[in-house]
Scaffold this active site. Structure first.
Site, short mmCIF file in Angstrom:
data_model
loop_
_atom_site.label_atom_id
_atom_site.label_comp_id
_atom_site.label_asym_id
_atom_site.label_seq_id
_atom_site.Cartn_x
_atom_site.Cartn_y
_atom_site.Cartn_z
N ASP A 67 0.96 -0.59 0.19
CA ASP A 67 -0.50 -0.03 -0.22
C ASP A 67 0.52 1.82 0.20
O ASP A 67 0.47 2.14 -0.66
CB ASP A 67 -0.64 0.01 1.68
CG ASP A 67 -1.50 1.31 1.35
OD1 ASP A 67 -2.94 1.39 0.62
OD2 ASP A 67 -1.38 1.66 2.32
N ASP A 92 -7.74 0.41 -0.28
CA ASP A 92 -7.29 0.84 0.55
C ASP A 92 -8.66 0.45 2.48
O ASP A 92 -8.21 0.63 3.48
CB ASP A 92 -7.02 2.12 0.65
CG ASP A 92 -5.67 2.12 0.37
OD1 ASP A 92 -4.99 0.83 -0.07
OD2 ASP A 92 -5.00 3.13 -0.24
#
Length: 195
Positions: A67, A92
């Protein structure tokens, strides 16, 4: 505590930048890295569910690393796109749900975990809505997403090496700081829009 988490986040960024450059040179797609982050988050969730907390932590780190890297890879390789932004933002949120909801398998109250998930998503929603209105939200609030992920990591680590009770206390602190961040961001947006 929060300042310590912020320092950790800065140290992580120093590692990420050269790694992102290497991946960009190897032509690794930022969108592929984003998808990999979700896969690692799913594995993390199931490992926590199976009481393999140590293995779960490892996959949490991998997921968080993906991420952190994907956006940097897109920037370095000049492949920033609306699709990439959409994938990154959407996945996310799914990862946030997986990271926090896994606490149920540690024996934490399902009601409190649900509230923590809701607060975390609200922080992200306020930023998304504010930015769609032309407001800048980065850096607003006591605990942003990077710090929240580090919090999840530390809670799990304390669960293993200290006790469930200590990790639960940190979870309560996590909830408090998350709630404060919701209020801070809401007030910031409200104040800016009233001008």
């Amino acid at each position: 505590m929060v300042s310590m988490l912020t320092r950790i986040r800065r140290q992580i960024k120093r590692v990420i930048e050269p790694l992102a450059k290497t991946l960009a040179q190897l032509k690794v797609s930022a969108n592929f890295i984003t998808m990999l982050g979700l896969i690692f988050a799913i594995v993390y969730y199931f490992e926590i569910m199976r009481s393999n907390t140590t293995l779960g932590i490892i996959f949490l780190v991998f997921s968080a690393l993906m991420d952190a890297i994907d956006g940097e890879v897109a920037r370095v390789s000049k492949t920033v796109s609306p699709l990439g932004s959409f994938l990154d933002s959407t996945l996310d949120r799914i990862e946030d749900i997986l990271y926090i909801s896994a606490f149920i398998f540690l024996g934490f109250s399902s009601y409190l975990v649900a509230i923590a998930v809701g607060l975390s998503l609200t922080i992200s929603y306020i930023r998304a809505k504010a930015e769609s209105l032309g407001l800048k939200m980065e850096g607003r609030g006591i605990i942003e997403r990077g710090e929240r992920i580090i919090f999840v990591f530390v809670i799990l680590l304390l669960y293993i090496i200290v006790s469930k009770q200590v990790s639960l206390y940190l979870f309560y602190l996590f909830m408090l700081l998350t709630a404060i961040t919701v209020i801070q961001r809401f007030y910031a947006v409200y104040s800016l829009l009233r001008k």
